[in-house]
Write a protein that holds these residues in place. Structure first.
Motif, mmCIF file in Angstrom:
data_model
loop_
_atom_site.group_PDB
_atom_site.id
_atom_site.type_symbol
_atom_site.label_atom_id
_atom_site.label_comp_id
_atom_site.label_asym_id
_atom_site.label_seq_id
_atom_site.Cartn_x
_atom_site.Cartn_y
_atom_site.Cartn_z
ATOM 1 N N GLU A 231 -4.252 2.526 11.619
ATOM 2 C CA GLU A 231 -2.339 1.972 11.155
ATOM 3 C C GLU A 231 -1.620 2.238 12.194
ATOM 4 O O GLU A 231 -0.816 2.102 12.837
ATOM 5 N N ASN B 224 3.665 -0.889 3.137
ATOM 6 C CA ASN B 224 3.516 0.422 2.749
ATOM 7 C C ASN B 224 4.514 0.877 2.436
ATOM 8 O O ASN B 224 6.114 0.683 2.251
ATOM 9 N N HIS C 238 -6.569 1.232 -5.143
ATOM 10 C CA HIS C 238 -6.162 0.918 -3.606
ATOM 11 C C HIS C 238 -7.685 0.918 -2.855
ATOM 12 O O HIS C 238 -8.555 1.296 -3.156
ATOM 13 N N PRO D 191 0.156 -2.371 9.340
ATOM 14 C CA PRO D 191 -1.133 -1.391 8.277
ATOM 15 C C PRO D 191 -2.689 -2.325 7.771
ATOM 16 O O PRO D 191 -2.806 -3.227 8.415
ATOM 17 N N PHE D 192 -3.354 -1.123 7.404
ATOM 18 C CA PHE D 192 -3.991 -2.071 6.533
ATOM 19 C C PHE D 192 -5.834 -2.701 7.456
ATOM 20 O O PHE D 192 -5.976 -3.540 8.006
ATOM 21 N N GLY E 224 1.028 -0.434 0.450
ATOM 22 C CA GLY E 224 -0.127 -0.167 -0.084
ATOM 23 C C GLY E 224 0.929 1.177 -0.047
ATOM 24 O O GLY E 224 2.057 1.075 -0.171
ATOM 25 N N GLU E 225 0.315 2.501 0.210
ATOM 26 C CA GLU E 225 0.898 3.394 0.175
ATOM 27 C C GLU E 225 1.325 4.313 1.764
ATOM 28 O O GLU E 225 3.258 4.032 1.457
ATOM 29 N N GLY E 226 0.971 4.061 2.414
ATOM 30 C CA GLY E 226 1.432 4.898 4.135
ATOM 31 C C GLY E 226 0.238 4.499 4.689
ATOM 32 O O GLY E 226 -1.037 3.933 4.667
ATOM 33 N N PRO E 227 0.956 4.552 6.098
ATOM 34 C CA PRO E 227 -0.068 4.291 6.847
ATOM 35 C C PRO E 227 -1.228 5.396 7.105
ATOM 36 O O PRO E 227 -1.179 6.708 6.933
HETATM 37 N N1 URA Z 1 -3.369 2.541 2.966
HETATM 38 C C1 URA Z 1 -3.096 1.908 2.910
HETATM 39 O O1 URA Z 1 -2.562 2.738 1.872
HETATM 40 N N2 URA Z 1 -2.091 1.216 3.931
HETATM 41 C C2 URA Z 1 -1.807 1.041 4.928
HETATM 42 O O2 URA Z 1 -1.855 0.809 5.917
HETATM 43 C C3 URA Z 1 -3.588 1.836 5.422
HETATM 44 C C4 URA Z 1 -3.932 2.773 4.521
#
Ligand code: URA
Length: 248
Positions: free
Chosen positions: A114, A148, A222, A120-121, A107-110
């Motif tokens: 998170e 991420n 996403h 994550p997620f 994914g992109e980032g917390p």
């Molecule tokens: N979106 C993301 O890209 N990563 C996460 O961990 C949570 C939401």
């Protein structure tokens, strides 16, 4: 119809529905293209429609991670203050799952959830990701690793900036080297373009098997985008089916 099929169709907002008998579901794998330097030379329609290459600026990537084992890598990420994101987040979010997984989801980032939980997620998008995993017979932590692009939450859920991505990417690169997944699935444009090292629209990157340093890379939407645009879930389902076909 078995429980999983029904679950998938409900998730895609396609259930209840009529199914014509005798019409097989197509499970075609995507065409495979070479990425990076070779990509420009291949006269494939998929590559040809990609927009002009815009290099992501290289900042100061964290160094000294390429030989770290899991415990040292985790500690290095935990203590990292290499970019401006760390000052605004509660904790770093390393990644979670089976450290020998065949499947790696990036994914992109917390986000806020998170950041609070250190995994994550785990928010709404995470619930949808879990459902997407379930729809193809997978489960978080079981032959699946989730990570991420950046390990710290960007403020106000903004996209991570190019310098933050460049700084943090060596951590993910080391995670990939340690996991040795058979397939990487990039969730969303930030994950996709960060791994590929070039700018492009998500639509132009889907339905192609890219090559991430020898590991196949499939790109899909996403989950947070799918929550906002549920009509696009059917396309994500196409991507997931292609991933399953590839893994077979
Ligand atoms: N979106 C993301 O890209 N990563 C996460 O961990 C949570 C939401």
């Amino acid at each position: 119809m078995n429980v999983r099929d029904e679950h998938v169709l409900r998730e895609l907002s396609l259930y209840p529905l009529w199914v014509r008998r005798g019409v097989p579901v197509q499970e075609e794998a995507f065409p495979v293209v070479q990425e990076a330097t070779e990509a420009a030379q291949i006269e494939s329609p998929v590559v040809a429609k990609a927009p002009a290459v815009v290099e992501i600026p290289v900042a100061e990537p964290v160094s000294g991670v390429a030989a770290l084992d899991w415990p040292d890598l985790k500690e290095k990420v935990r203590a990292c203050e290499a970019c401006k994101l760390r000052a605004g987040c509660t904790q770093t979010v390393f990644g979670v799952g089976d450290e020998q997984a065949d499947w790696l989801f990036v994914g992109e980032g917390p986000g806020a959830d998170e950041d609070a939980q250190g995994e994550p997620f785990v928010g709404q998008a995470g619930k949808l990701l879990d459902n997407m995993l379930f729809s193809i017979g997978l489960k978080r932590g079981d032959n699946v690793y989730i990570a991420n692009i950046v390990k710290c939450r960007p403020p106000n859920n903004r996209n991570p900036e190019a310098d933050e991505i460049a700084t943090c990417l060596p951590y993910l690169q080391r995670q990939i080297a340690l996991i040795k997944p058979k397939l990487i699935i990039a969730l969303g444009k930030v994950a996709a373009t960060s791994l590929l090292g070039r700018e492009a629209t998500l639509g132009s990157l889907r339905e192609t098997v890219h090559d991430y340093h020898g590991t196949p890379l499939i790109i899909t939407y996403h989950p947070a985008y799918l929550l906002r645009s549920p009509s696009e879930k059917a396309k994500a389902w196409v991507d997931l089916k292609a991933a399953v076909a590839l893994m077979r």
